[in-house]
Design an enzyme around this catalytic site. Structure first.
Site, PDB file in Angstrom:
ATOM      1  N   ARG A   1       1.873  -1.989  -9.007  1.00 22.37           N
ATOM      2  CA  ARG A   1       1.228  -1.147 -10.031  1.00 22.37           C
ATOM      3  C   ARG A   1       2.177  -0.598 -11.084  1.00 22.37           C
ATOM      4  O   ARG A   1       1.733   0.072 -12.004  1.00 22.37           O
ATOM      5  CB  ARG A   1       0.440  -0.027  -9.350  1.00 22.37           C
ATOM      6  CG  ARG A   1      -0.659  -0.610  -8.464  1.00 22.37           C
ATOM      7  CD  ARG A   1      -1.589   0.413  -7.865  1.00 22.37           C
ATOM      8  NE  ARG A   1      -2.630  -0.282  -7.122  1.00 22.37           N
ATOM      9  CZ  ARG A   1      -2.576  -0.558  -5.827  1.00 22.37           C
ATOM     10  NH1 ARG A   1      -1.538  -0.164  -5.111  1.00 22.37           N
ATOM     11  NH2 ARG A   1      -3.547  -1.212  -5.238  1.00 22.37           N
TER      12      ARG A   1
ATOM     13  N   THR B   1       3.394  -1.107  -2.960  1.00 16.62           N
ATOM     14  CA  THR B   1       2.614  -1.553  -4.113  1.00 16.62           C
ATOM     15  C   THR B   1       2.544  -0.520  -5.231  1.00 16.62           C
ATOM     16  O   THR B   1       2.102  -0.835  -6.329  1.00 16.62           O
ATOM     17  CB  THR B   1       1.172  -1.893  -3.690  1.00 16.62           C
ATOM     18  OG1 THR B   1       0.571  -0.741  -3.076  1.00 16.62           O
ATOM     19  CG2 THR B   1       1.143  -3.052  -2.703  1.00 16.62           C
TER      20      THR B   1
ATOM     21  N   GLY C   1      -1.458   0.812   5.547  1.00 19.06           N
ATOM     22  CA  GLY C   1      -2.233   1.638   6.469  1.00 19.06           C
ATOM     23  C   GLY C   1      -3.155   0.876   7.399  1.00 19.06           C
ATOM     24  O   GLY C   1      -3.512   1.371   8.463  1.00 19.06           O
ATOM     25  N   GLU C   2      -3.547  -0.318   7.019  1.00 18.25           N
ATOM     26  CA  GLU C   2      -4.445  -1.105   7.869  1.00 18.25           C
ATOM     27  C   GLU C   2      -3.718  -1.780   9.023  1.00 18.25           C
ATOM     28  O   GLU C   2      -4.333  -2.481   9.824  1.00 18.25           O
ATOM     29  CB  GLU C   2      -5.161  -2.160   7.019  1.00 18.25           C
ATOM     30  CG  GLU C   2      -6.526  -1.733   6.524  1.00 18.25           C
ATOM     31  CD  GLU C   2      -6.523  -0.423   5.761  1.00 18.25           C
ATOM     32  OE1 GLU C   2      -7.054   0.567   6.312  1.00 18.25           O
ATOM     33  OE2 GLU C   2      -6.019  -0.347   4.644  1.00 18.25           O
TER      34      GLU C   2
ATOM     35  N   TRP D   1      -0.152   4.974  -0.428  1.00 19.77           N
ATOM     36  CA  TRP D   1       0.061   3.715  -1.113  1.00 19.77           C
ATOM     37  C   TRP D   1      -0.216   3.729  -2.617  1.00 19.77           C
ATOM     38  O   TRP D   1      -0.103   2.704  -3.280  1.00 19.77           O
ATOM     39  CB  TRP D   1      -0.753   2.599  -0.462  1.00 19.77           C
ATOM     40  CG  TRP D   1      -2.223   2.851  -0.314  1.00 19.77           C
ATOM     41  CD1 TRP D   1      -2.850   3.385   0.771  1.00 19.77           C
ATOM     42  CD2 TRP D   1      -3.248   2.531  -1.252  1.00 19.77           C
ATOM     43  NE1 TRP D   1      -4.210   3.425   0.561  1.00 19.77           N
ATOM     44  CE2 TRP D   1      -4.481   2.914  -0.681  1.00 19.77           C
ATOM     45  CE3 TRP D   1      -3.257   1.972  -2.538  1.00 19.77           C
ATOM     46  CZ2 TRP D   1      -5.709   2.756  -1.328  1.00 19.77           C
ATOM     47  CZ3 TRP D   1      -4.470   1.811  -3.191  1.00 19.77           C
ATOM     48  CH2 TRP D   1      -5.671   2.198  -2.587  1.00 19.77           C
TER      49      TRP D   1
ATOM     50  N   ASN E   1      -6.271   6.450   5.047  1.00 21.40           N
ATOM     51  CA  ASN E   1      -7.144   6.580   6.207  1.00 21.40           C
ATOM     52  C   ASN E   1      -6.349   6.627   7.509  1.00 21.40           C
ATOM     53  O   ASN E   1      -5.254   6.081   7.604  1.00 21.40           O
ATOM     54  CB  ASN E   1      -8.110   5.401   6.266  1.00 21.40           C
ATOM     55  CG  ASN E   1      -7.383   4.071   6.307  1.00 21.40           C
ATOM     56  OD1 ASN E   1      -6.848   3.633   5.299  1.00 21.40           O
ATOM     57  ND2 ASN E   1      -7.346   3.427   7.465  1.00 21.40           N
TER      58      ASN E   1
ATOM     59  N   ASP F   1     -13.048   4.678   6.385  1.00 23.08           N
ATOM     60  CA  ASP F   1     -11.942   4.204   5.557  1.00 23.08           C
ATOM     61  C   ASP F   1     -12.042   4.761   4.139  1.00 23.08           C
ATOM     62  O   ASP F   1     -11.925   4.040   3.155  1.00 23.08           O
ATOM     63  CB  ASP F   1     -11.888   2.672   5.510  1.00 23.08           C
ATOM     64  CG  ASP F   1     -10.661   2.162   4.745  1.00 23.08           C
ATOM     65  OD1 ASP F   1      -9.608   2.799   4.827  1.00 23.08           O
ATOM     66  OD2 ASP F   1     -10.782   1.139   4.049  1.00 23.08           O
TER      67      ASP F   1
ATOM     68  N   ASP G   1      -9.947   7.031   2.882  1.00 21.17           N
ATOM     69  CA  ASP G   1      -8.644   7.335   2.289  1.00 21.17           C
ATOM     70  C   ASP G   1      -8.659   8.679   1.548  1.00 21.17           C
ATOM     71  O   ASP G   1      -9.665   9.370   1.480  1.00 21.17           O
ATOM     72  CB  ASP G   1      -8.216   6.233   1.317  1.00 21.17           C
ATOM     73  CG  ASP G   1      -7.489   5.099   1.995  1.00 21.17           C
ATOM     74  OD1 ASP G   1      -6.612   4.506   1.368  1.00 21.17           O
ATOM     75  OD2 ASP G   1      -7.809   4.789   3.149  1.00 21.17           O
TER      76      ASP G   1
ATOM     77  N   ARG H   1     -12.514   8.520  -2.755  1.00 21.86           N
ATOM     78  CA  ARG H   1     -13.253   7.349  -2.285  1.00 21.86           C
ATOM     79  C   ARG H   1     -14.590   7.752  -1.668  1.00 21.86           C
ATOM     80  O   ARG H   1     -15.560   6.999  -1.702  1.00 21.86           O
ATOM     81  CB  ARG H   1     -12.418   6.598  -1.225  1.00 21.86           C
ATOM     82  CG  ARG H   1     -11.155   5.945  -1.761  1.00 21.86           C
ATOM     83  CD  ARG H   1     -11.199   4.439  -1.728  1.00 21.86           C
ATOM     84  NE  ARG H   1     -11.229   3.820  -0.450  1.00 21.86           N
ATOM     85  CZ  ARG H   1     -10.241   3.134   0.113  1.00 21.86           C
ATOM     86  NH1 ARG H   1      -9.074   3.070  -0.504  1.00 21.86           N
ATOM     87  NH2 ARG H   1     -10.389   2.522   1.253  1.00 21.86           N
TER      88      ARG H   1
ATOM     89  N   TRP I   1     -12.290  -1.842 -11.959  1.00 23.97           N
ATOM     90  CA  TRP I   1     -11.121  -1.855 -11.075  1.00 23.97           C
ATOM     91  C   TRP I   1      -9.829  -1.604 -11.849  1.00 23.97           C
ATOM     92  O   TRP I   1      -8.730  -1.834 -11.351  1.00 23.97           O
ATOM     93  CB  TRP I   1     -11.042  -3.193 -10.329  1.00 23.97           C
ATOM     94  CG  TRP I   1     -10.370  -3.099  -8.998  1.00 23.97           C
ATOM     95  CD1 TRP I   1      -9.129  -3.571  -8.673  1.00 23.97           C
ATOM     96  CD2 TRP I   1     -10.878  -2.500  -7.806  1.00 23.97           C
ATOM     97  NE1 TRP I   1      -8.845  -3.295  -7.350  1.00 23.97           N
ATOM     98  CE2 TRP I   1      -9.914  -2.643  -6.786  1.00 23.97           C
ATOM     99  CE3 TRP I   1     -12.073  -1.850  -7.490  1.00 23.97           C
ATOM    100  CZ2 TRP I   1     -10.091  -2.154  -5.496  1.00 23.97           C
ATOM    101  CZ3 TRP I   1     -12.267  -1.367  -6.208  1.00 23.97           C
ATOM    102  CH2 TRP I   1     -11.277  -1.525  -5.222  1.00 23.97           C
TER     103      TRP I   1
END
Length: 583
Positions: free
Chosen positions: A140, A184, A201-202, A261, A279, A321, A323, A348, A490
């Site tokens: 980013r 990221t 996180g996943e 993130w 999350n 999820d 976040d 979110r 997005w």
């Protein structure tokens, strides 16, 4: 790519006839200082920070391009990232001393001439085969300081390059990529320290915010975002985050998620960093009774020591999820006749939050999407009023009961940053209207494996649109206007004193709107989906607007039925720069 353990920089032109060698590069400025970064929100000749200022309001005082003449705006140039490494281009450009710096997918960094678009150099990180990016191979943005341009990589490195040549100054390993760690976000620089959060996180990692010396890359402090884990300061253990087992059962805090993130914002008024946390792990909330601090929260952190000043948890015991990483933007406003130092976040989970940024006190939470099923609202203490029937239950056999939840886990707003206009007093929020069928599944932690314990299918709520750009009054929570887009939004948002709001669409357009009314005033198709964040600056007496183009990100990977609706969008990788035509 030139091989090498630390990556390689490449000049735009290879060796050739010495008689045709390029002219010597003109002397460049020494580079941005701490004071320059703190004043970057009002520096109209450069874009020195992610968010266009430490508070990341993404507001420019420029008015040369405005609501009356933006319809005349035309491309100045477009610069390709080249190669086969397309995918999502979510970067925000940095602009300084006649150069535009952008990061690209697969952990690349480019320097382009800001007048001609000519590529000056390119750095490619040499990524190992085993990287595990959750949600596309995106990056980013970068941070600039002195002679350095600094960014993170998908194998969890932080790299400082010479901004003139692209050569490596230092390269530090942040974490073990084989455990699921990655990077990221765009780092930020405060008081000579590079401050960043981690991704992954996943995968059952531990979220952290860390600070390193900008000149050496050495670690100054580390603050875990999951309760029970120990912080570091100047090479020694400092304090535990929270209290062991206060809101986590057993050893689950050791793989608790909470990744930071998206990076943070900084408020000079209170000397506070604000970082959102991701999350908790796993998604199956039945395995981890309790609030699971400090996940799905915002943390106010002392930039000098890494100590947590206060926290607010948006979604205690998150089971969807949702976040909490979305940017927390400091702003000042009057509430009930009282001038206040505030901060806002569009979460979110579908609620737009306003907090007192001096102490984290809850002010308000108002819906900014059309449908919210998991909670009916927030009480006066700032706790959500859950709908118990909308939490996915424990698995019986292979899966538990399925519930339909809105928003989906991709959120009422995901990573794409909103903007705050000092001219209108409104926030401009890129939001999406979708829900999901979600259910829980059995899960145990395994290093490097996805740590979800849930299944899902995302569904659009309406046939004619998913994305909605909304203008929100933070003092009341009321939506002043909205623009509906067929595909999800997005990309980030930019607003200017020219009464303009800019954002991009997956259909390929960069668009400009009247900041007061929401009327669409201009659009241009860049040839691929726009999921980057636009910026603006002035040089040689003209105002420029730039944005990255390149479709990708989480939607085509995780979007279910939504992904099918956008499958024909072409990938890409290019920097587009616009201005008014010369008179």
């Amino acid at each position: 790519m030139i091989s090498g353990s630390t990556g390689a920089a490449r000049a735009a032109d290879g060796p050739g006839d010495p008689s045709k060698a390029p002219a010597p590069v003109p002397a460049q400025a020494a580079g941005p200082t701490d004071d320059d970064l703190m004043a970057s929100a009002t520096n109209t000749s450069s874009v020195l920070t992610y968010g266009m200022g430490p508070r990341a309001q993404r507001f420019s005082p420029l008015t040369t391009i405005n609501a009356d003449n933006v319809a005349k705006m035309v491309p100045a140039f477009a610069s390709s990232l080249g190669g086969e490494k397309q995918r999502g281009q979510e970067s925000q450009p940095i602009v300084y001393d006649g150069v535009i710096y952008v990061t690209g997918s697969y952990s690349r960094l480019f320097a382009f001439d800001a007048r001609s678009g000519e590529k000056l150099w390119e750095y490619d990180a040499r990524l190992p085969d085993g990287i595990m990016p959750c949600c596309d191979v995106v990056n980013r943005g970068a941070a600039i300081y002195g002679d350095k341009i600094i960014f993170g990589t998908l194998d969890a490195h932080l790299v400082a390059l010479n901004r003139k040549t692209g050569k490596v100054i230092w390269n530090k390993t942040l974490a073990d990529y084989s455990a699921g760690y990655s990077f990221t976000a765009a780092p930020m620089i405060v008081k000579g320290k590079v401050i960043y959060g981690n991704s992954g996180g996943e995968f059952g990692i531990i979220g952290k915010v860390e600070a390193r010396d900008v000149n050496t890359g050495e670690l100054v402090w580390s603050r875990p975002t999951v309760e029970g884990n120990m912080g570091m300061l100047n090479g020694k253990e400092s304090t535990m985050t929270g209290k062991l087992n206060a809101s986590w059962p057993g050893d689950m805090y050791k793989n608790g998620g909470g990744a930071t993130w998206l990076g943070g914002t900084y408020d000079p008024d209170t000397n506070s960093l604000f970082f959102g946390t991701g999350n908790p792990g796993p998604w199956n909330s039945n395995l981890r009774p309790g609030d699971n601090l400090y996940t799905s929260s915002v943390l106010a952190i002392d930039p000098d020591t890494g100590e947590i000043k206060w926290h607010y948890q948006y979604t205690p015991h998150d089971g969807w999820d949702f976040d909490g990483v979305n940017e927390f933007i400091p702003f000042d406003a009057t509430i009930n006749g009282k001038p206040m130092k505030l901060g806002a976040q569009a979460n979110r989970n579908g609620f737009f939050f306003v907090l007192d940024r001096t102490n984290g006190k809850f002010i308000s939470a108002t819906p900014f999407v059309s449908k919210i099923t998991w909670a009916t609202g927030y009480d006066k203490k700032g706790r959500p009023m859950f709908d118990p029937n909308n939490r996915p239950g424990p698995p019986t056999g292979e899966k538990g009961n399925t519930v339909f939840s809105a928003p989906s886990f991709l959120g009422g707003k995901n990573w794409m940053p909103m903007a705050f206009s000092q001219q209108t007093g409104m926030f401009y929020v890129p939001s999406n209207e979708w829900g999901m069928d979600i259910w829980n599944e059995p899960i145990t932690y395994k290093k490097g494996a996805a740590y979800l314990g849930a299944g899902f299918t995302i569904k659009p709520l309406y046939e004619d649109h998913i994305g909605v750009l909304r203008a929100i009054d933070p003092t009341t929570g009321k939506i002043k206007w909205e623009y509906k887009n067929k595909a999800p939004l997005w990309g980030g948002v930019l607003t200017t004193a020219g009464n303009l709001v800019f954002t991009g669409t997956p259909e390929g357009y960069l668009k400009a709107f009247d900041a007061k009314t929401g009327k669409e005033l201009w659009k241009f198709n860049t040839g691929s989906g726009v999921v980057g964040s636009p910026v603006t600056w002035e040089q040689d007496g003209e105002q420029y607007v730039a944005v990255m183009s390149g479709w990708g990100g989480a939607v085509p990977l995780w979007g279910g039925e939504v992904a099918k609706a956008v499958k024909e969008i072409s990938q890409g990788g290019s920097l587009w720069v616009f201005k008014l035509p010369r008179q």
